[in-house]
Design a protein around this motif. Structure first.
Motif, short mmCIF file in Angstrom:
data_model
loop_
_atom_site.label_atom_id
_atom_site.label_comp_id
_atom_site.label_asym_id
_atom_site.label_seq_id
_atom_site.Cartn_x
_atom_site.Cartn_y
_atom_site.Cartn_z
N SER A 1 12.86 -12.89 -3.26
CA SER A 1 13.03 -12.91 -4.86
C SER A 1 14.02 -11.87 -5.17
CB SER A 1 11.57 -12.44 -5.28
OG SER A 1 11.21 -11.13 -5.13
N THR A 2 14.38 -12.08 -6.34
CA THR A 2 15.50 -11.26 -6.92
C THR A 2 14.77 -9.94 -7.37
OG1 THR A 2 16.84 -13.27 -8.13
CG2 THR A 2 17.11 -10.80 -8.88
N GLN A 3 13.57 -9.85 -7.89
CA GLN A 3 13.09 -8.68 -8.20
C GLN A 3 12.92 -7.61 -6.90
OE1 GLN A 3 8.76 -9.13 -9.45
NE2 GLN A 3 8.67 -6.92 -9.38
N VAL A 4 12.43 -8.16 -5.73
CA VAL A 4 12.55 -7.44 -4.49
C VAL A 4 13.95 -7.11 -4.03
CG1 VAL A 4 11.56 -7.26 -2.13
CG2 VAL A 4 10.20 -8.21 -3.81
N GLY A 5 14.84 -8.22 -4.13
CA GLY A 5 16.37 -7.89 -3.85
C GLY A 5 16.85 -6.75 -4.58
N ARG A 6 16.37 -6.52 -5.86
CA ARG A 6 17.01 -5.51 -6.52
C ARG A 6 16.54 -4.16 -6.07
NH1 ARG A 6 19.41 -7.01 -11.44
NH2 ARG A 6 18.85 -8.81 -12.33
N GLU A 7 15.20 -3.96 -5.55
CA GLU A 7 14.57 -2.78 -4.90
C GLU A 7 15.24 -2.37 -3.77
OE1 GLU A 7 10.50 -3.19 -4.75
OE2 GLU A 7 10.11 -3.70 -6.89
N ILE A 8 15.62 -3.43 -3.04
CA ILE A 8 16.13 -3.28 -1.51
C ILE A 8 17.78 -2.85 -1.64
CG2 ILE A 8 17.03 -4.50 0.48
CD1 ILE A 8 14.36 -5.99 0.55
N GLY A 9 18.45 -3.34 -2.63
CA GLY A 9 19.51 -3.20 -2.79
C GLY A 9 19.76 -1.72 -3.31
N LYS A 10 18.92 -1.33 -4.27
CA LYS A 10 18.99 0.25 -4.58
C LYS A 10 18.43 1.19 -3.38
CE LYS A 10 16.94 -0.41 -9.44
NZ LYS A 10 15.88 -0.44 -10.15
N GLN A 11 17.65 0.74 -2.41
CA GLN A 11 17.39 1.57 -1.44
C GLN A 11 18.61 1.62 -0.56
OE1 GLN A 11 13.86 -0.41 -0.14
NE2 GLN A 11 12.71 1.27 -0.27
N ALA A 12 19.28 0.44 -0.29
CA ALA A 12 20.51 0.52 0.46
C ALA A 12 21.60 1.31 -0.18
CB ALA A 12 20.90 -0.94 0.86
N GLY A 13 21.81 1.23 -1.48
CA GLY A 13 22.77 1.88 -2.24
C GLY A 13 22.46 3.53 -1.93
N GLU A 14 21.34 4.03 -1.93
CA GLU A 14 20.62 5.57 -1.83
C GLU A 14 21.26 5.86 -0.31
OE1 GLU A 14 16.75 5.75 -2.80
OE2 GLU A 14 17.02 5.80 -4.58
N SER A 15 21.17 4.85 0.71
CA SER A 15 21.45 5.22 2.05
C SER A 15 23.02 4.88 2.26
CB SER A 15 21.00 4.30 3.16
OG SER A 15 19.48 4.55 3.01
N LEU A 16 23.68 4.40 1.19
CA LEU A 16 25.17 3.92 1.26
C LEU A 16 25.34 3.05 2.62
CD1 LEU A 16 27.14 7.42 0.46
CD2 LEU A 16 26.55 5.36 -0.87
N ILE A 17 24.70 2.19 2.77
CA ILE A 17 24.83 1.08 3.84
C ILE A 17 24.88 -0.37 2.98
CG2 ILE A 17 23.54 2.33 5.49
CD1 ILE A 17 21.14 0.57 5.18
N PRO A 18 25.73 -1.26 3.58
CA PRO A 18 25.64 -2.43 2.97
C PRO A 18 24.53 -3.29 3.20
CG PRO A 18 26.95 -2.41 5.09
CD PRO A 18 26.49 -1.03 5.00
N ALA A 19 24.42 -4.30 2.11
CA ALA A 19 23.16 -5.26 2.01
C ALA A 19 23.59 -6.45 1.73
CB ALA A 19 22.12 -4.68 0.96
N SER A 20 23.22 -7.30 2.52
CA SER A 20 23.22 -8.83 2.15
C SER A 20 21.98 -9.46 1.36
CB SER A 20 23.58 -9.78 3.39
OG SER A 20 24.68 -9.35 4.08
N LEU A 21 21.97 -9.91 0.20
CA LEU A 21 20.91 -10.27 -0.58
C LEU A 21 21.04 -11.69 -1.05
CD1 LEU A 21 20.75 -7.03 -2.87
CD2 LEU A 21 19.39 -7.40 -0.68
N GLU A 22 20.27 -12.57 -0.09
CA GLU A 22 20.16 -13.97 -0.79
C GLU A 22 18.94 -14.20 -1.41
OE1 GLU A 22 19.14 -17.54 -1.34
OE2 GLU A 22 18.77 -17.55 0.76
N LEU A 23 19.02 -14.57 -2.81
CA LEU A 23 17.90 -14.34 -3.66
C LEU A 23 17.38 -15.51 -4.26
CD1 LEU A 23 18.99 -10.84 -5.36
CD2 LEU A 23 17.73 -11.21 -3.08
N GLY A 24 16.98 -15.57 -5.57
CA GLY A 24 16.49 -16.75 -6.38
C GLY A 24 17.45 -17.38 -6.77
#
Length: 496
Positions: A235-258
């Motif tokens: 879901s987009t909602q969970v994807g946003r949370e994961i994107g934030k966590q990846a951003g804090e770790s400064l690692i890339p994230a692939s997010l296929e969402l809603g």
């Protein structure tokens, strides 16, 4: 379905007990019968899996493989999938209630993803760049290297296919993998990991599976300090949370969402083909797919005829046991999702839509999760049902009178995953394809994907691409190497 099947995590090439005794149940959505049990993973379990994955990444057994040797392994994986396609298909259906006729097709094709990325291993090339520094007396080459340890979280609707979108290119790149599947569909991932290590020859620790809930298991994985790349579908909602966590770790994230994809039907379309495509887009897989064509835009000139034929076809859809090859639509995967679907149908009517067909639970079928194919008419694009992802067999029919109007309405969504265009006018089709804000466009077809063509979304439908060479690039990082040819160091106080 027989005796309860009990599973453990799969870490470092073997089944491993969890730190915790807490377990979750897996049931068959057709009749709610519980048939399997898996661990509810802890942060410590995730630590063990990531450590195994890191060790494998740095090992000679995996890290020193030549690209051609990785290619051989990927081709082995394809052969093993072919051999076990029937078993894996039945396991998928038992978890999420998708049709066995669809899952058999998915599993029979799944090996081609690994063969394709095996071929990519054999054709990857570095490059020399003709830089002009020091009057051309510098040599520069660019290489691509694996990102490292991948943390992947996948959903329940197409478990092994959506895992493969990530795993196949990650292995081709030389990465290792820690996977947290959905708690609704964890068993096929565990069996898959076992097959890859025991029959395909994948070294221990390269693909690890930890089962559990989103918290703490999933969140522990995507925020782990030793993860180099995050891959998520959901879901987009969970994807946003994961994107934030990846951003804090400064690692890339692939997010296929809603998605809230439009399926657009013009008056000159072959109407029977268009209706088949619309049904394929929203009622196939019980509407439980991110690229579902849930907004059906029909031109005013044919709207009445279209709705009549669409309703007739919806009424003829055969609901039943997903294991029966004759069944055309199975149940919603779980009770919470069924309740969400019903809430959206009720809300749509409160906002002014008409329930044209469906919207009920059939009385003659077992379990609690069946929902008739549902058609809503008199839908306006601003209604909740036309803006929010439902993830069920619910089609919203909207009308339009011009190209400009339908482009504006189709793009009037936070999502941009896919779109369908039904017309015999190819100039019109390509005009729309260039204007629609979506990562995948189908013309006179819907819901087809290929391993060698990229897939992903615009806007809130995600970041990055899966499949194709673009999917491989998500798991590689670039290094530029300069070598002096002149024998003299340039001015230390001047860049160049």
């Amino acid at each position: 379905m027989g005796e309860l099947e009990t599973y453990s995590h799969f870490i470092d090439g073997q089944y491993v007990d969890s730190e915790s005794d807490d377990r979750g149940e897996v049931s068959y959505p057709y009749n709610d019968e519980v048939w399997a049990s898996v661990p509810l993973g802890t942060t410590g379990d995730v630590d063990s899996a990531v450590e195994a994955s890191r060790n494998a990444f740095e090992s000679e057994e995996w890290g020193d493989l030549l690209p051609s040797e990785r290619a051989d392994l990927l081709e082995n994986i394809g052969d093993v999938i072919d051999k076990h396609a029937g078993e894996l298909a039945e396991m998928e259906t038992r978890q999420n209630g998708k049709l066995i006729r669809e899952m058999r097709g998915q599993m029979q094709a799944l090996g081609d993803w690994y063969r394709y990325y095996g071929a990519q291993c054999r054709t990857m090339e570095d490059k020399v760049v003709p830089v002009e520094n020091k009057n051309g007396e510098m040599f520069n080459y660019v290489v691509q290297e694996p990102r490292g340890v991948v943390g992947a979280v996948t959903p329940w609707n197409s478990p092994l296919l959506l895992t493969t979108f990530k795993l196949a290119p990650a292995l081709a790149a030389g990465c290792t993998f820690v996977h947290k599947p959905s708690m609704y569909t964890p068993v096929s991932a565990l069996r898959f990991a076992e097959l890859l290590h025991e029959e395909a020859g994948l070294p221990a620790g390269v693909y690890n599976v930890v089962t559990g809930e989103g918290r703490p298991t999933g969140s522990s994985l995507v925020s782990h300090e030793d993860i180099d790349k995050v891959a998520f579908t959901g879901s987009t909602q969970v994807g946003r949370e994961i994107g934030k966590q990846a951003g804090e770790s400064l690692i890339p994230a692939s997010l296929e969402l809603g998605g809230k994809s439009p399926n657009i039907v013009f008056p000159d379309a072959n109407l029977n083909n268009a209706i088949n495509g619309v049904i394929k887009g929203i009622f196939a897989a019980t509407g439980q797919t991110c690229l579902a064509g849930s907004r059906v835009f029909v031109h005013d000139d044919i709207s009445e005829e279209f709705v009549d034929k669409f309703t007739e076809r919806a009424a003829a859809v055969e609901l039943g046991d997903p294991m029966d090859p004759e069944t055309e639509m199975g149940p919603v995967a779980f009770k919470d999702q069924w309740e969400t679907d019903m809430e959206y149908i009720e809300l749509a009517q409160e906002e002014g839509a008409t329930l044209q067909f469906g919207g009920r639970q059939p009385e003659d079928l077992p379990g609690e999760c069946f929902l008739e194919p549902t058609i809503l008419t008199d839908v306006e694009n601003g209604m909740t049902v036309a803006q929010e992802e439902i993830f069920g067999p619910v089609a919203s029919v909207l009308t339009f009178s011009s190209e400009d109007e339908v482009i504006s309405q189709a793009n009037g969504s936070q999502f941009g995953l896919a779109a369908g265009i039904w017309t015999e006018d190819m100039r019109r089709a390509h005009r729309l394809a260039s204007e629609l804000e979506a990562g995948t466009i189908w013309i006179n077809e819907y819901r087809t994907l290929a391993y060698n063509s990229p897939f992903g979304g615009y806007k809130d439908s995600g970041l990055g691409r899966e499949n194709g060479t673009e999917g491989l690039e998500e798991y590689l990082q670039t290094k530029s190497v300069y070598k002096d040819l002149s024998g003299e160091v340039s001015d230390p106080f001047k860049l160049g």
